[in-house]
Write a protein that holds these residues in place. Structure first.
Motif, PDB file in Angstrom:
ATOM      1  N   SER A 365       0.840  -1.201   0.000  1.00 22.22           N
ATOM      2  CA  SER A 365       0.000   0.000   0.000  1.00 22.22           C
ATOM      3  C   SER A 365       0.868   1.241   0.000  1.00 22.22           C
ATOM      4  O   SER A 365       1.935   1.277   0.576  1.00 22.22           O
ATOM      5  N   ASP A 369      -0.384   2.735   7.624  1.00 20.69           N
ATOM      6  CA  ASP A 369      -1.519   2.702   8.541  1.00 20.69           C
ATOM      7  C   ASP A 369      -1.143   3.115   9.950  1.00 20.69           C
ATOM      8  O   ASP A 369      -1.948   3.048  10.856  1.00 20.69           O
ATOM      9  N   THR A 412      -6.082  -4.679   4.745  1.00 20.51           N
ATOM     10  CA  THR A 412      -6.795  -3.757   3.853  1.00 20.51           C
ATOM     11  C   THR A 412      -7.677  -2.801   4.643  1.00 20.51           C
ATOM     12  O   THR A 412      -7.840  -1.637   4.249  1.00 20.51           O
ATOM     13  N   GLU A 413      -8.226  -3.265   5.761  1.00 24.94           N
ATOM     14  CA  GLU A 413      -9.041  -2.377   6.592  1.00 24.94           C
ATOM     15  C   GLU A 413      -8.173  -1.290   7.223  1.00 24.94           C
ATOM     16  O   GLU A 413      -8.573  -0.120   7.299  1.00 24.94           O
ATOM     17  N   ASN A 415      -5.352  -0.099   6.015  1.00 22.86           N
ATOM     18  CA  ASN A 415      -4.960   0.835   4.965  1.00 22.86           C
ATOM     19  C   ASN A 415      -6.119   1.732   4.550  1.00 22.86           C
ATOM     20  O   ASN A 415      -5.941   2.910   4.250  1.00 22.86           O
ATOM     21  N   TYR A 416      -7.324   1.163   4.536  1.00 23.93           N
ATOM     22  CA  TYR A 416      -8.501   1.950   4.175  1.00 23.93           C
ATOM     23  C   TYR A 416      -8.751   3.053   5.202  1.00 23.93           C
ATOM     24  O   TYR A 416      -9.038   4.204   4.842  1.00 23.93           O
ATOM     25  N   HIS A 461     -15.717   2.618  10.202  1.00 27.97           N
ATOM     26  CA  HIS A 461     -14.584   1.776   9.807  1.00 27.97           C
ATOM     27  C   HIS A 461     -13.436   1.865  10.805  1.00 27.97           C
ATOM     28  O   HIS A 461     -12.673   0.899  10.953  1.00 27.97           O
ATOM     29  N   ARG A 544     -12.105   5.409  -3.017  1.00 28.85           N
ATOM     30  CA  ARG A 544     -11.925   4.216  -2.193  1.00 28.85           C
ATOM     31  C   ARG A 544     -13.194   3.805  -1.444  1.00 28.85           C
ATOM     32  O   ARG A 544     -13.486   2.614  -1.360  1.00 28.85           O
ATOM     33  N   ARG A 548     -14.857  -0.023  -1.383  1.00 28.10           N
ATOM     34  CA  ARG A 548     -14.565  -0.793  -0.171  1.00 28.10           C
ATOM     35  C   ARG A 548     -15.547  -1.932   0.077  1.00 28.10           C
ATOM     36  O   ARG A 548     -15.133  -3.059   0.365  1.00 28.10           O
TER      37      ARG A 548
END
Length: 853
Positions: A365, A369, A412-413, A415-416, A461, A544, A548
């Motif tokens: 990524s 994070d 991924t969560e 990074n999101y 999130h 994004r 998601r």
């Protein structure tokens, strides 16, 4: 030079403030030249209660030491002024005398004062090289009552700069001292004859020094689109685009994402800076210090680990690379940051933007994070343990397939959430700061439209990430992943629709603002180059949230595949997957409803005389068709209409012509023509009044024909509307099915098929051949009418009747005499004529033959 002294003389109740080297005699005013006959000047001079004399040149009063004479001139650019100035006498201009007469005080300075346009202004010059230009500017400032200093001190009010660079420029920019161009002085001098004019008013703000004033800038390594845009910005902001061959270039701006080495042929005196310097200059409306954005060849060594040890660079840089590498290795070795990029120490210098590419997080990524966030989560309730803000360090080869997919979900969560953090902290919060330099770039409404729907998504999130990380660091074989997803499914369903429904509109608005406001565009470019944004633009970051939920659905499906059916988490995962899919379905349905409501506003705005109640909260657009009317119930037989079908009404409109005359629209009228509405309202029909929908069977002469039988509670008899469909993108059967289903919904009935009946054309006396004939006649008559008007104007004939089509004879003889035309007004109308096809052909042929003649 003797020390200057100031004396205050009171004579005849008039105060004279004199700043001179030696004492002077009694005050006296001498009006020179044409001012002797100027009533305004004479009246102002009398207010001082001192002797007033006149002279053509004033030379006879220069040597008179008995008086302290003030010579008043109408012009400081004449030979008379030059001679008096050489004599060292006191010189005033007419505007200065009038302003001084207001308080009755004659003020003498060591320099001639024509006006007070720059009164109380204290200037410092910087960057000027030509001596004659400096002398001219200096004289003008003094003539306007201003003063000039050599260095910037506390009392300095303005900096007059030749270009936007240098130490004095940076000092003035830092302490918010107005920086003006030389045009400011000339513009102020142009107002010298206006009593009371001041150079410090807001009207003079347009003469502030431009961002790149007189800078010669070379742009290297940029893409063609960015290069063109940046060159335009350089020109608009007073700079010059040049090349590396130009030895007078002041700045070389390098795209540090692609350029890794300083060009060998850089001009020797040019500052070599990164693109960040350029965009910061646009955003702040003033170039920052070049030392903060110097291009470092260290960028090239940071692009790959191998080059860190072998790439040549400047002396002393090897130790810096080793120190930075050692710090990086130490951070990467920590347990709580094995899969994420460590934050740079506060004391170390910020890495170059291209160098940041070497520190991607473990999952590839572009976002860290852990960047700009605490290293650990707050402990869960009832626990003293702190959870790191990144997944635990694991060997994926030793994990089960289920745990590997879960580990991917957690990463991924994380990074999101980092993306949402970057949007919030790097872009949204600075834009909301009202004290930003140059004023706000976006107003509150624009900020709310772009970012207003993101906080709920960010909040849910962030909480979901915390729970997933807690589960990842406390993993057990019977851990339930599905319960965490189910826990937040309701919040996801509420948070996403407002954002996704208006995403396209928000994106268009963002592009428009970015293209229209250079400061905002520059701000986005600067944010894009920050490590937190990972080289991604705001548009790329904002997409994004749209991606998601589909991504989560795929990952949860993969986890479900690798979960045993006997596992307690299998049922929870199935429910979670169904819930995520239902959320996406709900979002899509809600998006369609929103688009339908927006379509409703567009239709309303495009219809002339449209009923206001067409726009209602419960109403949605269903379909639209173009038809030709076969009956006389609405507009007229043969007219082209448009039917807008909504969920409860049918709006019937007639398409308008773009031009009201045969004149071609002028350029001045093109804008007005764009605002002309396309349709004209005829009737808004309630669907509850439709009793039957008739599908007319296809015959050789009858195609795409249908009818509506209408009867409302107020009407005593039924009305019949007959139409033929004239468009190809929608079939008659499709439209009639949609119409029947919608009418059945209004009537709260399930027997949709009972609303539709099929009939033969002769049952309703439908003759479509008559319509084609009527259309041909109507077009021919209209053409003849327009042609008749045009030719009659050319040959000075009488104007054709406005309703020429009412009589067939007028078409056959458009230039018939006026009595003949009048006698035919009672003739049968065209719509009721029974003429043959041969007659129609002759009629149309005669019209076109006439036009050629």
């Amino acid at each position: 030079m003797a020390e200057q002294t100031q004396t205050c003389i009171v004579l005849n109740d008039v105060t004279v403030v004199s700043q001179d080297i030696e004492p002077c005699g009694d005050p006296r005013i001498c009006l020179v030249g044409s001012l002797a006959d100027d009533a305004e000047t004479v009246e102002a001079a009398k207010k001082f209660n001192v002797p007033v004399v006149t002279s053509e040149t004033g030379e006879e009063y220069v040597s008179d030491s008995a008086f302290c004479t003030y010579f008043v001139l109408s012009d400081f650019e004449s030979p008379v002024f030059e001679e008096l100035d050489k004599a060292g006498v006191r010189l005033l201009g007419k505007p200065a005398l009038i302003e001084l007469s207001g308080n009755g005080v004659l003020t003498y300075t060591r320099r001639p004062v024509f006006c007070h346009v720059m009164k109380d202004a204290i200037l410092v010059f910087t960057g000027f090289r030509k001596k004659n230009e400096v002398c001219r500017l200096l004289k003008l400032v003094h003539y306007m009552g201003g003063s000039v200093k050599n260095e910037i001190i506390d009392t300095v009010t303005h900096l007059l700069a030749y270009s936007s660079t240098g130490e004095k420029y940076q000092y003035a920019n830092t302490f918010n001292i107005p920086i003006m161009s030389e045009d400011w002085v000339h513009a102020a001098w142009a107002h010298r004859d206006e009593v009371g004019a001041r150079a410090t008013t807001d009207t003079m703000a347009k003469y502030k020094l431009k961002v790149f004033q007189n800078l010669r800038i070379v742009l290297v390594g940029f893409q063609e689109e960015d290069q063109s845009q940046m060159e335009d910005l350089v020109t608009q902001n007073g700079g010059f685009n040049t090349t590396l061959e130009d030895q007078q270039a002041t700045h070389v701006v390098l795209e540090d994402q692609t350029v890794t080495e300083k060009p060998p042929d850089c001009p020797p005196k040019a500052h070599v800076v990164k693109a960040e310097w350029f965009w910061t200059s646009i955003q702040m409306e003033a170039p920052p210090s070049e030392t903060l954005h110097l291009f470092e060849e260290l960028n090239a060594s940071m692009l790959s680990p191998r080059q860190m040890f072998s790439s040549p660079s400047t002396p002393g840089s090897r130790s810096r690379r080793r120190k930075r590498l050692r710090e990086t290795v130490q951070h990467l070795a920590q347990d709580d940051s094995s899969s994420a990029l460590p934050s740079a120490p506060a004391s170390s210098k910020r890495r170059s933007s291209a160098g940041d590419l070497a520190f991607l997080s473990a999952d590839g990524s572009f976002l860290d994070d852990t960047a700009s966030t605490p290293n650990r989560l707050a402990p869960p309730s009832g626990s003293s343990e702190q959870i790191p803000l990144s997944p635990p360090p694991v060997d994926l080869r030793q994990l089960s397939a289920r745990q590997r997919v879960f580990h991917e979900l957690v990463k991924t969560e994380c990074n999101y959430v980092s993306i949402l953090d970057a949007i919030e902290k790097v872009i949204k919060v600075p834009l909301e700061n009202n004290s930003q330099s140059g004023g706000p770039m976006l107003d509150s409404q624009e900020l709310r439209y772009i970012f207003g729907n993101l906080p709920p998504i960010h909040t849910v999130h962030t909480r979901m990430r915390d729970d997933l990380l807690h589960l990842a660091h406390n993993w057990t074989p019977d851990a339930s992943i599905g319960e965490i997803i189910l826990k937040y499914s309701t919040e996801l369903e509420k948070a996403y629709p407002p954002f996704i429904n208006f995403f396209e509109n928000m994106k268009e608005m963002l592009q428009k603002i970015s293209s229209e406001r250079p400061r905002f565009h520059a701000f986005l470019k600067i944010a894009q180059n920050k490590p937190e944004c990972g080289r991604q633009s705001l548009q790329e970051l904002l997409i994004r949230p749209v991606q998601r939920l589909p991504s989560m659905s795929l990952l949860i499906g993969d986890i479900l595949k690798h979960t045993e059916k006997t596992s307690p988490d299998h049922v929870a995962l199935e429910q979670a997957l169904d819930k995520i899919k239902s959320v996406m379905t709900f979002i899509n349905d809600d998006k369609r409803k929103t688009e339908a409501k927006l379509k409703l506003f567009e239709i309303h705005n495009d219809i002339e005389m449209c009923p206001p109640n067409l726009v209602a909260s419960h109403r949605m657009h269903m379909s639209k068709v173009d038809v030709t009317e076969l009956s006389d119930s609405c507009s007229g037989r043969g007219d082209t209409l448009t039917l807008f079908l909504f969920n409860d009404v049918l709006e019937i409109c007639k398409k308008k012509s773009k031009y009201n005359s045969i004149k071609s629209p002028s350029r001045a009228n093109l804008h007005a023509l764009k605002s002309i509405k396309t349709y004209k309202h005829l009737e808004m029909m309630n669907l509850a009044h439709i009793k039957r929908i008739v599908d007319i069977r296809e015959t050789e002469d009858c195609h795409n024909v249908f009818a509506l039988i209408i009867r409302s509670n107020q009407e005593l008899k039924e009305r019949l509307f007959t139409f033929t469909l004239i468009q190809d993108d929608i079939t008659k059967s499709t439209f009639l099915k949609t119409l029947c289903r919608t009418v059945a919904n209004i009537a709260c009935r399930n027997d949709v098929e009972n609303f539709l009946v099929s009939m033969d054309p002769h049952h309703l006396d439908i003759e479509t051949s008559d319509v084609s004939l009527t259309n041909a006649l109507s077009k021919a008559l209209k053409f003849a009418t327009r042609t008749g008007r045009k030719v009659s104007r050319a040959f000075s004939f009488n104007k054709s009747p406005s309703k020429l089509k009412r009589a067939v004879s007028t078409v056959m003889s458009p230039f018939g005499t006026l009595p003949q035309q009048s006698s035919m007004r009672g003739a049968t109308s065209v719509n009721n004529l029974a003429v043959s096809d041969n007659y129609t052909e002759k009629l149309v042929s005669s019209v076109f033959t006439f036009d050629i003649l």
